[in-house]
Enzyme design. Structure first.
Site, mmCIF file in Angstrom:
data_model
loop_
_atom_site.group_PDB
_atom_site.id
_atom_site.type_symbol
_atom_site.label_atom_id
_atom_site.label_comp_id
_atom_site.label_asym_id
_atom_site.label_seq_id
_atom_site.Cartn_x
_atom_site.Cartn_y
_atom_site.Cartn_z
ATOM 1 N N ASP A 1 55.448 -36.778 -38.703
ATOM 2 C CA ASP A 1 55.485 -37.301 -37.339
ATOM 3 C C ASP A 1 56.931 -37.395 -36.867
ATOM 4 O O ASP A 1 57.766 -38.051 -37.498
ATOM 5 C CB ASP A 1 54.817 -38.675 -37.279
ATOM 6 N N TYR B 1 59.872 -38.055 -33.642
ATOM 7 C CA TYR B 1 60.245 -39.197 -32.789
ATOM 8 C C TYR B 1 60.958 -38.655 -31.555
ATOM 9 O O TYR B 1 61.996 -39.141 -31.134
ATOM 10 C CB TYR B 1 61.162 -40.126 -33.612
ATOM 11 N N HIS C 1 60.630 -43.400 -25.130
ATOM 12 C CA HIS C 1 60.054 -44.348 -26.082
ATOM 13 C C HIS C 1 61.121 -44.837 -27.053
ATOM 14 O O HIS C 1 61.232 -46.045 -27.318
ATOM 15 C CB HIS C 1 58.910 -43.686 -26.847
ATOM 16 N N GLU D 1 50.601 -39.277 -28.340
ATOM 17 C CA GLU D 1 51.363 -38.136 -28.835
ATOM 18 C C GLU D 1 50.586 -36.833 -28.671
ATOM 19 O O GLU D 1 49.365 -36.824 -28.507
ATOM 20 C CB GLU D 1 51.701 -38.307 -30.325
ATOM 21 N N ASP E 1 48.748 -42.126 -32.925
ATOM 22 C CA ASP E 1 49.355 -42.625 -34.156
ATOM 23 C C ASP E 1 49.264 -44.149 -34.149
ATOM 24 O O ASP E 1 50.200 -44.847 -33.764
ATOM 25 C CB ASP E 1 50.808 -42.150 -34.235
ATOM 26 N N GLN F 1 54.967 -53.241 -39.675
ATOM 27 C CA GLN F 1 56.099 -52.316 -39.583
ATOM 28 C C GLN F 1 57.434 -53.059 -39.551
ATOM 29 O O GLN F 1 58.408 -52.650 -40.197
ATOM 30 C CB GLN F 1 55.942 -51.445 -38.338
ATOM 31 N N TYR G 1 59.912 -51.752 -42.642
ATOM 32 C CA TYR G 1 60.501 -50.444 -42.334
ATOM 33 C C TYR G 1 61.959 -50.270 -42.747
ATOM 34 O O TYR G 1 62.443 -49.136 -42.831
ATOM 35 C CB TYR G 1 60.329 -50.114 -40.850
ATOM 36 N N THR H 1 45.167 -42.055 -38.239
ATOM 37 C CA THR H 1 45.766 -41.266 -37.163
ATOM 38 C C THR H 1 44.653 -40.419 -36.569
ATOM 39 O O THR H 1 44.004 -39.657 -37.286
ATOM 40 C CB THR H 1 46.889 -40.354 -37.693
ATOM 41 N N THR I 1 56.013 -40.555 -29.713
ATOM 42 C CA THR I 1 55.374 -41.205 -28.572
ATOM 43 C C THR I 1 55.940 -40.698 -27.249
ATOM 44 O O THR I 1 57.149 -40.669 -27.048
ATOM 45 C CB THR I 1 55.549 -42.726 -28.661
#
Length: 431
Positions: free
Chosen positions: A133, A135, A140, A211, A243, A250, A254, A267, A362
């Site tokens: 995935d 970014y 976003h 997405e 997603d 998170q 993260y 997902t 996103t």
């Protein structure tokens, strides 16, 4: 494009589209490849075995790909074959078809192979070996960066130089309509406390991410990067993707390696793969030109228009309530193109395989109600009002989210269909 088959003017599956998927039904003994057209699915296994492709020599040695339970074998044939098969099917269904005997005047084959979409079950179109995935949604990334680091440090120094990504979980990619249980995990309820001690809890900040994603067609060998000029020929087609994200899980997990459990529980993708050729009429310049000089040469494309002008929307319906469209965005709100993502992914020599799934990140606009996530719209403080008067900071149990995307004009729409999922309560654990 006009067809002898009656196709609703607002259908995402017009003759200009011809997306591919995998279906089953009470009439079928197994899962088979199909295309969607109007309110119907054409069973490609039955079509092929009944001489449907008799006027297309290029596919004759490969008809067995239409007897598989995934589209991987078809995808691996490469873009020139995909293009010819799609164009051939368009000719078969066109009003002035040069092959009337194939299907238009063949009532028996129509009865056998043309199945109402309402009577088929969709399945994952591909066997997905790996899922990455990206970014690439600049708006976003900026919006979220402002929330966590302030406007001066919203974007990391690398952001405009390379398409940032993380490796996701292929096993929990599901097709539209599959319900998902609310995830549970470690949450830091008091970030100001010292020492910081997490609690175990169901997610309280369950979110979405709007997405697009694409499937890899032909693989590349280990140690051999795909050149940016050839990257598009390694792309089979595109789907809508949600997603799902557990923001509170998170936030605690993260640092330093990125999201893990916050995104591995599900997902959702649309079941119909829109071929990259079907999107060609909607090319446009993204947030920045694809050939901008600021990019290193391995990412620099020959053309500026490397994005797609595809209107997107997010709809939320609470249990027993009315649907509310909470966001309108557009696929052109990406900083990096699909070929740039693929070229960057392979530049180290990483080998991608047929069926690998790569998400865009996103897709948010700059204005209010163009955001692709609840986090951006509400910041956990400013609720979204739904049609029945109820409010949402994040998703609640029983909520259904539907993503949609459709480009073109009435009668010639190219769309993905619904990307839908409903949130179920968390599983009861014996801890």
């Amino acid at each position: 494009m006009a067809s002898w088959l009656q196709i609703p003017k607002n259908s995402p599956f017009s003759l200009a589209n011809i997306p591919f998927g995998i279906i089953s039904s009470s009439k079928l003994s197994s899962r088979v490849p199909a295309i969607a057209i109007g309110d119907y699915a054409l069973d490609l296994s039955k079509f092929a075995s009944s001489g449907g492709f008799s006027q297309l020599p290029v596919i004759q040695p490969h008809l067995n790909v239409f007897n598989q339970s995934t589209l991987n074998a078809f995808a691996a044939l490469g873009r020139p074959v995909h293009r010819q098969v799609r164009e051939y099917i368009q000719k078969v269904f066109s009003t002035e078809t040069p092959f009337p005997q194939i299907l238009r005047d063949n009532a028996a084959l129509q009865k056998e192979a043309l199945l109402p979409l309402s009577e088929v079950t969709n399945h994952l179109p591909m066997q997905i070996g790996d899922y990455t995935d990206f970014y690439a949604g600049l708006n976003h990334a900026y919006n979220v960066g402002v929330l966590f680091r302030g406007p001066d440090n919203a974007l990391q120094p690398n952001y405009k130089h390379l398409p940032v990504a993380y490796h996701g979980r292929a096993s929990s990619v599901v097709t539209s309509g599959t319900p998902l249980h609310r995830p549970q995990g470690q949450i830091l309820t008091n970030p100001a406390a010292n020492p910081k001690l997490p609690t175990f809890s169901p997610c309280k900040k369950l979110d979405i991410e709007l997405e697009l994603a694409f499937f890899v067609s032909t693989p590349n060998d280990l140690g051999h990067p795909v050149h940016i000029d050839k990257a598009e020929d390694h792309i089979f087609g595109v789907v809508l993707m949600n997603d799902w994200s557990a923001r509170d899980i998170q936030a605690w997990e993260y640092v330093p390696l990125g999201p893990f459990n916050a995104k591995n529980f599900g997902t959702t993708i649309t079941p119909w793969v829109v071929l990259i050729d079907a999107l060609e009429p909607f090319r446009t310049v993204g947030l920045e030109p694809g050939n901008r000089e600021s990019l290193l040469p391995y990412l620099r494309e020959k053309r500026a228009d490397t994005a797609y002008d595809i209107p997107l929307e997010v709809e939320v319906t609470n249990a027993g309530g009315e649907p509310t469209v909470i966001s309108h965005s557009n696929a052109k709100n990406l900083l990096y193109s699909f070929p740039q993502m693929l070229a960057h992914h392979t530049i180290t020599g990483c080998n991608l395989n047929t069926g690998d799934l790569l998400g865009s990140g996103t897709i948010s606009g700059k204005e209010n109600q163009t955001e692709g996530s609840f986090l951006e719209q509400t910041n956990g403080k400013n609720p979204i009002k739904l049609a029945d008067g109820s409010e949402r900071l994040f998703l609640e149990d029983g909520d259904t989210v539907i993503l949609r995307g459709m480009a073109g004009t009435e009668g010639n729409y190219v769309g993905f269909g619904d990307c839908a999922g409903t949130i179920l309560p968390p599983v009861q654990l014996d801890l």
